[in-house]
Design a protein around this motif. Structure first.
Motif, PDB file in Angstrom:
ATOM      1  N   ALA A 148      13.037 -16.504 -49.265  1.00  0.00           N
ATOM      2  CA  ALA A 148      12.891 -16.957 -47.879  1.00  0.00           C
ATOM      3  C   ALA A 148      14.244 -17.133 -47.193  1.00  0.00           C
ATOM      4  O   ALA A 148      14.346 -17.024 -45.961  1.00  0.00           O
ATOM      5  CB  ALA A 148      12.119 -18.276 -47.841  1.00  0.00           C
ATOM      6  N   ALA A 149      15.294 -17.381 -47.977  1.00  0.00           N
ATOM      7  CA  ALA A 149      16.634 -17.578 -47.407  1.00  0.00           C
ATOM      8  C   ALA A 149      17.143 -16.339 -46.697  1.00  0.00           C
ATOM      9  O   ALA A 149      18.065 -16.416 -45.869  1.00  0.00           O
ATOM     10  CB  ALA A 149      17.615 -17.978 -48.504  1.00  0.00           C
ATOM     11  N   LEU A 150      16.571 -15.184 -47.011  1.00  0.00           N
ATOM     12  CA  LEU A 150      17.027 -13.940 -46.380  1.00  0.00           C
ATOM     13  C   LEU A 150      16.771 -13.927 -44.878  1.00  0.00           C
ATOM     14  O   LEU A 150      17.477 -13.249 -44.130  1.00  0.00           O
ATOM     15  CB  LEU A 150      16.336 -12.738 -47.035  1.00  0.00           C
ATOM     16  CG  LEU A 150      16.700 -12.482 -48.506  1.00  0.00           C
ATOM     17  CD1 LEU A 150      15.873 -11.325 -49.050  1.00  0.00           C
ATOM     18  CD2 LEU A 150      18.189 -12.207 -48.654  1.00  0.00           C
ATOM     19  N   LEU A 151      15.754 -14.695 -44.430  1.00  0.00           N
ATOM     20  CA  LEU A 151      15.425 -14.691 -43.001  1.00  0.00           C
ATOM     21  C   LEU A 151      16.551 -15.258 -42.141  1.00  0.00           C
ATOM     22  O   LEU A 151      17.019 -14.565 -41.218  1.00  0.00           O
ATOM     23  CB  LEU A 151      14.120 -15.449 -42.764  1.00  0.00           C
ATOM     24  CG  LEU A 151      13.633 -15.503 -41.309  1.00  0.00           C
ATOM     25  CD1 LEU A 151      13.388 -14.095 -40.783  1.00  0.00           C
ATOM     26  CD2 LEU A 151      12.372 -16.357 -41.196  1.00  0.00           C
ATOM     27  N   PRO A 152      17.030 -16.494 -42.391  1.00  0.00           N
ATOM     28  CA  PRO A 152      18.145 -16.982 -41.569  1.00  0.00           C
ATOM     29  C   PRO A 152      19.419 -16.161 -41.750  1.00  0.00           C
ATOM     30  O   PRO A 152      20.207 -16.031 -40.808  1.00  0.00           O
ATOM     31  CB  PRO A 152      18.340 -18.430 -42.036  1.00  0.00           C
ATOM     32  CG  PRO A 152      17.690 -18.514 -43.368  1.00  0.00           C
ATOM     33  CD  PRO A 152      16.550 -17.541 -43.323  1.00  0.00           C
ATOM     34  N   VAL A 153      19.620 -15.603 -42.945  1.00  0.00           N
ATOM     35  CA  VAL A 153      20.793 -14.753 -43.166  1.00  0.00           C
ATOM     36  C   VAL A 153      20.727 -13.519 -42.272  1.00  0.00           C
ATOM     37  O   VAL A 153      21.728 -13.103 -41.683  1.00  0.00           O
ATOM     38  CB  VAL A 153      20.896 -14.330 -44.651  1.00  0.00           C
ATOM     39  CG1 VAL A 153      21.981 -13.265 -44.831  1.00  0.00           C
ATOM     40  CG2 VAL A 153      21.199 -15.544 -45.525  1.00  0.00           C
ATOM     41  N   ALA A 154      19.533 -12.936 -42.159  1.00  0.00           N
ATOM     42  CA  ALA A 154      19.360 -11.731 -41.351  1.00  0.00           C
ATOM     43  C   ALA A 154      19.511 -12.019 -39.863  1.00  0.00           C
ATOM     44  O   ALA A 154      20.043 -11.192 -39.104  1.00  0.00           O
ATOM     45  CB  ALA A 154      17.989 -11.112 -41.627  1.00  0.00           C
ATOM     46  N   ILE A 155      19.067 -13.201 -39.434  1.00  0.00           N
ATOM     47  CA  ILE A 155      19.078 -13.530 -38.005  1.00  0.00           C
ATOM     48  C   ILE A 155      20.456 -13.942 -37.515  1.00  0.00           C
ATOM     49  O   ILE A 155      20.851 -13.615 -36.383  1.00  0.00           O
ATOM     50  CB  ILE A 155      18.068 -14.661 -37.713  1.00  0.00           C
ATOM     51  CG1 ILE A 155      16.636 -14.170 -37.938  1.00  0.00           C
ATOM     52  CG2 ILE A 155      18.220 -15.183 -36.278  1.00  0.00           C
ATOM     53  CD1 ILE A 155      15.599 -15.261 -37.817  1.00  0.00           C
ATOM     54  N   TYR A 156      21.220 -14.637 -38.359  1.00  0.00           N
ATOM     55  CA  TYR A 156      22.464 -15.260 -37.905  1.00  0.00           C
ATOM     56  C   TYR A 156      23.398 -14.336 -37.110  1.00  0.00           C
ATOM     57  O   TYR A 156      23.886 -14.752 -36.033  1.00  0.00           O
ATOM     58  CB  TYR A 156      23.227 -15.884 -39.080  1.00  0.00           C
ATOM     59  CG  TYR A 156      24.644 -16.231 -38.705  1.00  0.00           C
ATOM     60  CD1 TYR A 156      24.897 -17.228 -37.763  1.00  0.00           C
ATOM     61  CD2 TYR A 156      25.722 -15.532 -39.238  1.00  0.00           C
ATOM     62  CE1 TYR A 156      26.198 -17.528 -37.372  1.00  0.00           C
ATOM     63  CE2 TYR A 156      27.021 -15.828 -38.856  1.00  0.00           C
ATOM     64  CZ  TYR A 156      27.254 -16.817 -37.925  1.00  0.00           C
ATOM     65  OH  TYR A 156      28.545 -17.105 -37.534  1.00  0.00           O
ATOM     66  N   PRO A 157      23.699 -13.116 -37.541  1.00  0.00           N
ATOM     67  CA  PRO A 157      24.660 -12.313 -36.784  1.00  0.00           C
ATOM     68  C   PRO A 157      24.240 -12.035 -35.343  1.00  0.00           C
ATOM     69  O   PRO A 157      25.096 -11.758 -34.494  1.00  0.00           O
ATOM     70  CB  PRO A 157      24.733 -11.004 -37.590  1.00  0.00           C
ATOM     71  CG  PRO A 157      24.295 -11.374 -38.957  1.00  0.00           C
ATOM     72  CD  PRO A 157      23.254 -12.427 -38.757  1.00  0.00           C
ATOM     73  N   PHE A 158      22.941 -12.107 -35.067  1.00  0.00           N
ATOM     74  CA  PHE A 158      22.458 -11.827 -33.718  1.00  0.00           C
ATOM     75  C   PHE A 158      22.391 -13.079 -32.850  1.00  0.00           C
ATOM     76  O   PHE A 158      22.214 -12.982 -31.634  1.00  0.00           O
ATOM     77  CB  PHE A 158      21.063 -11.184 -33.787  1.00  0.00           C
ATOM     78  CG  PHE A 158      21.034  -9.919 -34.590  1.00  0.00           C
ATOM     79  CD1 PHE A 158      21.481  -8.717 -34.048  1.00  0.00           C
ATOM     80  CD2 PHE A 158      20.575  -9.919 -35.900  1.00  0.00           C
ATOM     81  CE1 PHE A 158      21.473  -7.548 -34.791  1.00  0.00           C
ATOM     82  CE2 PHE A 158      20.559  -8.755 -36.653  1.00  0.00           C
ATOM     83  CZ  PHE A 158      21.010  -7.565 -36.096  1.00  0.00           C
ATOM     84  N   ALA A 159      22.521 -14.259 -33.473  1.00  0.00           N
ATOM     85  CA  ALA A 159      22.315 -15.514 -32.746  1.00  0.00           C
ATOM     86  C   ALA A 159      23.286 -15.681 -31.583  1.00  0.00           C
ATOM     87  O   ALA A 159      22.917 -16.183 -30.520  1.00  0.00           O
ATOM     88  CB  ALA A 159      22.427 -16.697 -33.705  1.00  0.00           C
ATOM     89  N   LYS A 160      24.539 -15.269 -31.776  1.00  0.00           N
ATOM     90  CA  LYS A 160      25.533 -15.470 -30.724  1.00  0.00           C
ATOM     91  C   LYS A 160      25.273 -14.596 -29.498  1.00  0.00           C
ATOM     92  O   LYS A 160      25.914 -14.753 -28.463  1.00  0.00           O
ATOM     93  CB  LYS A 160      26.929 -15.200 -31.261  1.00  0.00           C
ATOM     94  CG  LYS A 160      27.146 -13.843 -31.878  1.00  0.00           C
ATOM     95  CD  LYS A 160      28.562 -13.730 -32.434  1.00  0.00           C
ATOM     96  CE  LYS A 160      28.739 -12.513 -33.315  1.00  0.00           C
ATOM     97  NZ  LYS A 160      28.055 -12.669 -34.612  1.00  0.00           N
TER      98      LYS A 160
END
Length: 318
Positions: A148-160
């Motif tokens: 499940a940790a892969l989800l926030p890892v995948a999203i983070y670069p796009f957050a900014k």
């Protein structure tokens, strides 16, 4: 080999002077190790320390320790190095057009042409696969959490690109280990782990806001969002809020762990209190116009995160 892959290696702006990658790693491996930030080890520590917090707090909660806990600690250390590398590789793949426009990141392996995107994807997959093998040695609930940790890892670069609070997404990803290590020891999630996770997120907001101030001017020019840009001159005030939240939530996690012995509880609570003094020093030393100091303060969070560990360890021995 593509034309990009033949581009000579160049120095990374914020790499640690005399780091092992530049000094000892084979020349052909250096661009990939730099892609994983192996020349900047503080990020691995920041990913690992919440894992060790979670493990020691879980041991205090259950009142027991085993040889498998040693493997959890070692497995988390190896996994933190690998998954931080995989996450940074993914970050650089998604940010390859942005990094080339920012002075501090322009010399990273992909925008500088040292590594092509296809090879970077293979490198990311290799690091992730080895991490998976380690994860599979834990119990089922810990394995599910790790996936499940892969989800926030995948999203983070796009957050900014869509929020002024990308540091929240970094916190969600970087502190997942607190949940995982707790579960690897106890077999299931608990409220102490959730409070510990929240403390880690507040801590990430603290240190990554400091870090983001290094790029605030370039970010403004290219339209990248961050808490550093959002807070501006009010950053010291916000750092104080994040510092207080970190200490209080870390203390709450200790209390929720259900430690019945008063002496043990007092010793364990000394960890958040002592860490708070270090964060207070950082907050007082913050200077948005001093790039060298910003980097020094950010790197010092390895020491800040280490502070609770001996308190938890002594409490466990008691």
């Amino acid at each position: 080999m593509t034309e990009k892959d033949r581009t000579p290696e160049v120095e990374i702006a914020d790499a640690v002077t005399g780091n092992w990658v530049d000094s000892y790693a084979p020349a052909r491996a250096r661009p990939f190790l730099r892609l994983s930030r192996a020349d900047r080890p503080v990020g691995t520590w920041l990913l690992l320390l919440p894992c060790w917090w979670g493990l020691l707090l879980a041991m205090l909660h259950t009142g027991r320790a085993s040889w498998f806990d040693l493997w959890i600690a070692i497995g988390c250390a190896i996994g933190a190095f690998l998954m931080r590398g995989a996450g940074c590789t993914w970050n650089d793949i998604t940010d390859r057009d942005i990094d080339g426009k920012v002075e501090r990141t322009a010399n990273r392996p992909i925008p500088s042409g040292q590594v092509g995107v296809r090879k970077a994807l293979v490198w990311m997959a290799l690091q992730s696969f080895i991490s998976l093998l380690i994860l599979l040695t834990f119990n089922t609930n810990a394995i599910l959490l790790g996936i499940a940790a892969l989800l926030p890892v995948a999203i983070y670069p796009f957050a900014k690109r869509f929020t002024w609070w990308p540091q929240v997404f970094l916190g969600l990803a970087f502190n997942w280990g607190a949940l995982l290590a707790w579960t690897a020891h106890t077999g299931s999630l608990g409220w102490p782990a959730v409070a510990l996770y929240a403390a880690g997120i507040a801590w990430t907001l603290f240190y990554d806001t400091i870090y983001a101030h290094q790029d605030a001017e370039d970010d403004a020019l290219i339209g990248v969002k961050s808490t550093a840009r959002l807070f501006g001159d009010a950053t010291p005030i916000w750092l104080r809020y994040f510092m207080v939240a970190t200490v209080c939530l870390l203390g709450l996690a200790v209390i929720l762990a259900g430690i019945s012995n008063v002496l043990v509880l007092v010793v364990a609570l000394g960890g958040p209190w002592a860490m708070g003094w270090h964060l207070a020093w950082q907050q007082r030393s913050f200077d948005a116009d001093d790039g060298d100091m910003l980097l020094k303060l950010f790197r010092s969070n390895r020491d800040a995160g280490l502070i609770p560990l001996p308190f938890f360890a002594v409490a466990l021995l008691l």
